[in-house]
Scaffold this motif. Structure first.
Motif, PDB file in Angstrom:
ATOM      1  N   TYR A   4      34.521  28.270  35.091  1.00 49.39           N
ATOM      2  CA  TYR A   4      35.713  28.044  35.906  1.00 49.39           C
ATOM      3  C   TYR A   4      35.292  27.847  37.364  1.00 49.39           C
ATOM      4  N   PRO A   5      35.960  26.916  38.073  1.00 50.41           N
ATOM      5  CA  PRO A   5      35.564  26.667  39.465  1.00 50.41           C
ATOM      6  C   PRO A   5      35.575  27.945  40.295  1.00 50.41           C
ATOM      7  N   SER A   6      34.529  28.111  41.088  1.00 56.19           N
ATOM      8  CA  SER A   6      34.396  29.314  41.895  1.00 56.19           C
ATOM      9  C   SER A   6      35.267  29.226  43.139  1.00 56.19           C
ATOM     10  N   SER A   7      35.752  30.395  43.576  1.00 51.42           N
ATOM     11  CA  SER A   7      36.511  30.464  44.826  1.00 51.42           C
ATOM     12  C   SER A   7      35.606  30.639  46.023  1.00 51.42           C
ATOM     13  N   ALA A   8      34.310  30.847  45.773  1.00 54.34           N
ATOM     14  CA  ALA A   8      33.363  31.019  46.874  1.00 54.34           C
ATOM     15  C   ALA A   8      32.947  29.670  47.440  1.00 54.34           C
ATOM     16  N   GLU A   9      32.331  29.716  48.614  1.00 54.43           N
ATOM     17  CA  GLU A   9      31.936  28.480  49.276  1.00 54.43           C
ATOM     18  C   GLU A   9      30.734  27.825  48.619  1.00 54.43           C
ATOM     19  N   SER A  10      30.012  28.586  47.797  1.00 48.40           N
ATOM     20  CA  SER A  10      28.820  28.027  47.171  1.00 48.40           C
ATOM     21  C   SER A  10      29.140  26.893  46.217  1.00 48.40           C
ATOM     22  N   GLY A  11      30.335  26.950  45.638  1.00 51.74           N
ATOM     23  CA  GLY A  11      30.755  25.891  44.736  1.00 51.74           C
ATOM     24  C   GLY A  11      30.267  26.055  43.316  1.00 51.74           C
ATOM     25  N   ASP A  12      29.429  27.060  43.029  1.00 49.05           N
ATOM     26  CA  ASP A  12      28.976  27.298  41.659  1.00 49.05           C
ATOM     27  C   ASP A  12      30.154  27.794  40.807  1.00 49.05           C
ATOM     28  N   SER A  13      30.061  27.501  39.507  1.00 48.99           N
ATOM     29  CA  SER A  13      31.140  27.922  38.616  1.00 48.99           C
ATOM     30  C   SER A  13      31.042  29.411  38.305  1.00 48.99           C
ATOM     31  N   ASP A  14      32.210  30.042  38.206  1.00 40.51           N
ATOM     32  CA  ASP A  14      32.281  31.403  37.717  1.00 40.51           C
ATOM     33  C   ASP A  14      32.499  31.360  36.205  1.00 40.51           C
ATOM     34  N   VAL A  15      32.604  32.540  35.605  1.00 44.32           N
ATOM     35  CA  VAL A  15      32.949  32.655  34.194  1.00 44.32           C
ATOM     36  C   VAL A  15      34.305  33.314  34.106  1.00 44.32           C
ATOM     37  N   LEU A  16      35.229  32.701  33.326  1.00 46.23           N
ATOM     38  CA  LEU A  16      36.570  33.244  33.153  1.00 46.23           C
ATOM     39  C   LEU A  16      36.715  33.696  31.707  1.00 46.23           C
ATOM     40  N   VAL A  17      37.041  34.969  31.544  1.00 47.11           N
ATOM     41  CA  VAL A  17      37.202  35.563  30.220  1.00 47.11           C
ATOM     42  C   VAL A  17      38.687  35.806  29.976  1.00 47.11           C
ATOM     43  N   ALA A  18      39.201  35.324  28.865  1.00 48.63           N
ATOM     44  CA  ALA A  18      40.581  35.583  28.461  1.00 48.63           C
ATOM     45  C   ALA A  18      40.562  36.578  27.304  1.00 48.63           C
ATOM     46  N   SER A  19      41.390  37.597  27.387  1.00 52.42           N
ATOM     47  CA  SER A  19      41.486  38.595  26.331  1.00 52.42           C
ATOM     48  C   SER A  19      42.935  38.708  25.877  1.00 52.42           C
ATOM     49  N   GLY A  20      43.156  38.679  24.577  1.00 57.88           N
ATOM     50  CA  GLY A  20      44.492  38.793  24.005  1.00 57.88           C
ATOM     51  C   GLY A  20      44.600  40.049  23.172  1.00 57.88           C
ATOM     52  N   SER A  21      45.709  40.739  23.293  1.00 61.46           N
ATOM     53  CA  SER A  21      45.863  42.028  22.650  1.00 61.46           C
ATOM     54  C   SER A  21      47.155  42.096  21.852  1.00 61.46           C
ATOM     55  N   GLN A  22      47.246  43.111  21.029  1.00 58.42           N
ATOM     56  CA  GLN A  22      48.484  43.369  20.294  1.00 58.42           C
ATOM     57  C   GLN A  22      49.586  43.918  21.187  1.00 58.42           C
ATOM     58  N   ASP A  23      49.275  44.149  22.457  1.00 53.61           N
ATOM     59  CA  ASP A  23      50.324  44.591  23.380  1.00 53.61           C
ATOM     60  C   ASP A  23      51.136  43.412  23.920  1.00 53.61           C
ATOM     61  N   ASN A  24      50.897  42.201  23.371  1.00 50.88           N
ATOM     62  CA  ASN A  24      51.640  40.963  23.683  1.00 50.88           C
ATOM     63  C   ASN A  24      51.151  40.271  24.954  1.00 50.88           C
ATOM     64  N   TYR A  25      50.127  40.792  25.598  1.00 56.09           N
ATOM     65  CA  TYR A  25      49.716  40.244  26.893  1.00 56.09           C
ATOM     66  C   TYR A  25      48.312  39.649  26.833  1.00 56.09           C
TER      67      TYR A  25
END
Length: 837
Positions: free
Chosen positions: A220-241
């Motif tokens: 995922y595009p980084s918010s830092a000035e370096s411009g390197d990509s970050d890692v975005l982790v999505a987690s889904g649960s039985q709590d509906n969120y």
């Protein structure tokens, strides 16, 4: 000696398993999904006009997990999948000699003996390339190195009472160091570093209030000035969120500001203090409005992850990026869209509220549900899969009823993106108990323990190649269905685990659809038919839809049905193949009659070729109930009761001229009944048993069929034999004597025969392992009524069933230039049609 017949597979219909993370797709749209004990392959690209084209046998348990092991190259080759089953076995699949259509098992190993595989993670390119992680219901995760046709165990780690539900491995941003993200039953997301193939626990991410069922990782595009990509982790649960977690490198400035190596505040004091106070206030309001007593939490805490990357130590922040609220049920699957240079990844999610959502970030970084698919409170109970099609142009999800639904993105208009439902993939999700061709052979009826009957046909739409597909779902029942029989081209009877035979009549929309779908031309068809069926609340009968229902307002017509409202199925002529939604809501047939009489659950039924008589049998442990009841289809009264067996009658067959009735039973014998009074076809004719063999086989007889060209019949038994009985006349009485015995190496479950135009008698035999054998029967030279069998073909394992075959049925008639067509069904949940030449 090469086989005397070639067999091609024309059609596969098999539903998807109800399991999270049980499907995966390549960048070109090749989809692999768990289907019972099989892994099924389907080219889900919208340009493809064929359904499932192959099934991969080998698993000994129900497939629970499927992951993409390797994506394909630019030529569409080289893709590989990995799958795990409920028996603890893991298998890797790759293309067979570069052929895209077929895959073979490249590696197999017993990862968790007799423990169900619940999670698999594939290591990316880097220091762990060629390794996979498996998690199972034994509460352990294991690291394996794929080696040859198996795998070598590297490390085992006990989770101490927690069960792994999903896991993903990713390289940290700007680093070659891998990190394991693990979702468990303890509501936490566990983070592990991996150094020199050793797993080391780092910390846990808290916030979810129920099991973490699914994970997805993307750059995922980084918010830092370096411009390197970050890692975005999505987690889904039985709590509906859904929670999004960002992993980003710790900058030098942040490293100097934060002294705590393990937990640091997200942001600095001073300028961000007011913003954090506002965020805390919003968190308290959100918890109060949601009514969960503070269970919906937005953590502002960051974790610092330190890893050794070669000679240096790198540190990364792990922070909560967003909390996505939109589903009303527990999450089942998450997948990020294919990455493109021009757009940020979008997130696809499915949940048990029967919905699928595409989440996109707005210009100010807030994630919003841009598109929602499915029907809240409707027919289904859950969606699984959440897969993206080729280049993100389509989305797919499998439903509670085993079918795959697909939506395709069209050209963007003034209102933005538009997604249109397109035909997907359908199939039974429980064992299929029977298949029956319509009297003219135009379409095929299947009945299943999933409590549905389905009609399949070879369709020919204008401008499209012919395609087999499911075209109607006439019955959705409350009992497991066991048998069915056609009374006419537009009327059939079905039996289930109840004592009642139910008779259904086709609505007008189905009859019209046969012509528009290129199945059968309408020639002097019957007059006015019902417009559809209505199912009352908590009812089992599809009643004919009242004409007054058709005048309901548009508002009433769009209301979501609930358990307290009748569900109306208004049939219409289809000009395109139906989607899963249309099959489930608008193809029901009205029920016109119920027939009573049996004392136990129905097992078998057959209709005379004239359609005037219906014969049925039920489960029986005594001679009193081991009878065949004959019912007139004009008055629906019982016209005869045929005794003779002592245990359950497993198969009933009328002879081609309707003069005889053949029965076989669990008591190891067979009987032949003959009409003794009146002309053939008269409903008031009397019947008596004229021949029988009490101990025809050493074990129960499971199936029997007439040899239409010779007047004999064949019986199939669990004693591993098929016996052929030919007619003979002695002392003025007709009888049948043993003429041939075909021995196999396993129990025989199903048999059917057909006479070709050239006078050849072809016999199909199905076994307990799912294999099908084809024989030609002919008179033995110099034998006194003896028959000899010639093996025509033994179906290859790659196109065979993998569990006991429950029924075989040759398509009536022989299509010129097309050869014979054989339909089969099995306990492996699949319906197949083969072309025999």
């Amino acid at each position: 000696m090469p086989p005397a017949a070639t067999v091609d597979q024309s059609y596969i219909s098999v539903g998807a398993n109800r399991s999270s993370s049980c499907s995966a797709s390549t960048s070109s749209g090749l989809l692999a999904y768990g289907a019972g004990h099989l892994v099924a392959l389907w080219n889900a690209d919208p340009s493809s006009s064929k359904g499932a084209h192959a099934t991969l046998p080998g698993h000994t348990g129900v497939v629970t997990t499927v992951k993409l092991l390797q994506d394909e190259d630019a030529e569409g080759k080289g893709a590989a999948f990995i799958s795990g089953d409920a028996a603890g076995n893991v298998r890797a699949w790759k293309h067979d000699h570069g052929q895209v259509a077929q895959m073979v098992c490249s590696a197999s190993f017993d990862a968790h003996s007799q423990w169900s595989i619940s999670a698999i993670a594939v290591c990316p390119a880097g220091p762990l390339e060629g390794h996979v992680l498996t998690g199972a219901s034994d509460g352990c995760i294991k690291l394996w190195r794929l080696k040859g046709s198996g795998a070598e165990l590297v490390q085992t780690m006990d989770l101490k009472g927690k069960l792994p539900l999903d896991m993903e491995i990713s390289l940290l941003p700007g680093s070659s160091a891998p990190v394991l993200i693990l979702g468990c039953t303890d509501r936490r997301i566990q983070i592990y570093t991996i150094k020199d193939t050793k797993l080391e626990y780092a910390f846990s991410l808290e916030g979810h209030e129920d099991w973490v069922r699914c994970l997805a990782i993307t750059a995922y595009p980084s918010s830092a000035e370096s411009g390197d990509s970050d890692v975005l982790v999505a987690s889904g649960s039985q709590d509906n969120y859904i929670r999004l977690w960002r992993i980003s490198p710790v900058t030098e400035r942040a490293d100097q500001t934060n002294g705590d190596q393990n937990h640091v505040a997200d942001g600095a004091e001073g300028e961000k203090g007011n913003a954090l106070d506002m965020l805390d206030e919003f968190e308290r309001k959100l918890a109060g409005e949601a009514g969960y007593g503070g269970s919906v939490q937005i953590s502002t805490k960051a974790h610092v992850l330190a890893v050794d990357d070669g000679s240096t130590t790198q540190r990364f922040n792990v922070t909560l990026e967003a909390l996505l609220i939109g589903h009303e049920g527990g999450l089942s699957n998450l997948h990020w869209s294919p990455s493109t240079p021009s757009s940020s990844p979008h997130l696809l999610s499915t949940a048990s509220d029967n919905s699928l959502i595409i989440w996109t970030p707005s210009s100010d970084g807030i994630w919003i549900p841009a598109h929602r698919f499915g029907a809240l409170g409707g027919r289904g109970l859950s969606f699984f899969g959440a897969l993206w099609g080729r280049e993100g142009r389509s989305v797919l999800a499998s439903g509670w009823n085993g079918g795959w639904e697909r939506w395709v993105r069209t050209d963007q208009g003034e209102e933005g993106e538009r997604w249109e439902p397109k035909v997907g993939l359908m199939g039974h999700w429980e064992d299929v108990r029977g298949v029956e061709w319509s009297p003219g052979g135009e379409y095929l009826l299947s009945v299943s323990s999933d409590q549905t009957t389905r009609i399949h046909a070879s369709t020919s739409l204008s401008g499209q190649p012919p395609r087999w597909a499911e075209i109607a779902r006439p019955q959705v029942h409350g009992y497991d269905l066991t048998c069915a029989a056609w009374l006419s081209p537009y009327r059939f009877a079905s039996g289930a685990d109840e004592k009642v035979t139910r008779v259904f009549d086709a609505p007008g929309g189905f009859v019209e659809s046969l012509s528009s779908l290129g199945v059968r031309e309408m020639e002097g068809e019957e007059g006015e038919r019902p417009k559809g069926a209505t199912v009352p609340p908590l009812g089992l009968s599809n009643r004919a839809l009242d004409q007054s229902k058709l005048t309901m307002s548009a508002v009433d017509a769009t209301m979501i049905p609930t358990s307290h409202h009748a569900q109306d199925s208004i049939s219409r002529a289809m000009t395109a193949l139906p989607t899963e939604e249309e099959l489930a809501t608008s193809t029901l047939w009205p029920e016109i009659e119920k027939v009573y009489g049996h004392g136990y659950e129905l097992v078998s039924m057959a209709a005379s070729h004239s359609g005037r008589l219906l014969a049925t049998s039920c489960r029986a442990t005594t001679a009193e109930h081991a009878v065949v009841r004959l019912v007139s289809t004009s008055s629906w009264n019982t016209v005869a009761i045929l005794p003779g067996h002592t245990l359950t009658v497993t198969r009933i067959q009328f002879s081609p001229d309707d003069r005889y009735i053949l029965t076989c039973s669990r008591d190891r014998g067979w009987r032949v009944f003959c009409r003794t009074e009146g002309e053939t076809g008269k409903e008031n004719g009397g019947w008596e048993m004229i021949a029988g063999e009490e101990k025809a086989h050493a074990r129960m007889v499971l199936d029997a069929c007439w040899l239409k060209g010779s007047g004999g019949f064949a019986t199939a038994s669990r004693d591993k034999t098929v016996k052929v009985w030919m007619p003979s006349t002695g002392e003025g009485k007709s009888t049948w004597t043993l003429a041939a015995s075909i021995k196999l190496d396993e129990g025989v479950c199903a048999v059917d025969a057909i006479s070709t135009s050239g006078g050849r008698e072809v016999l199909a035999v199905g076994t307990e392992s799912g294999r099908i054998w084809l024989y030609e029967l002919s008179r033995a030279e110099g034998g006194d009524g003896e028959m000899k069998e010639t093996l025509l073909s033994k179906l290859d394992e790659s196109i065979s069933h993998v569990q006991a075959i429950t029924r075989l049925a040759f398509r009536p008639g022989e299509r010129e230039g097309e050869g014979l067509e054989l339909a089969s069904c099995s306990e492996d949940r699949s319906v197949r049609v083969y072309t025999v030449k």
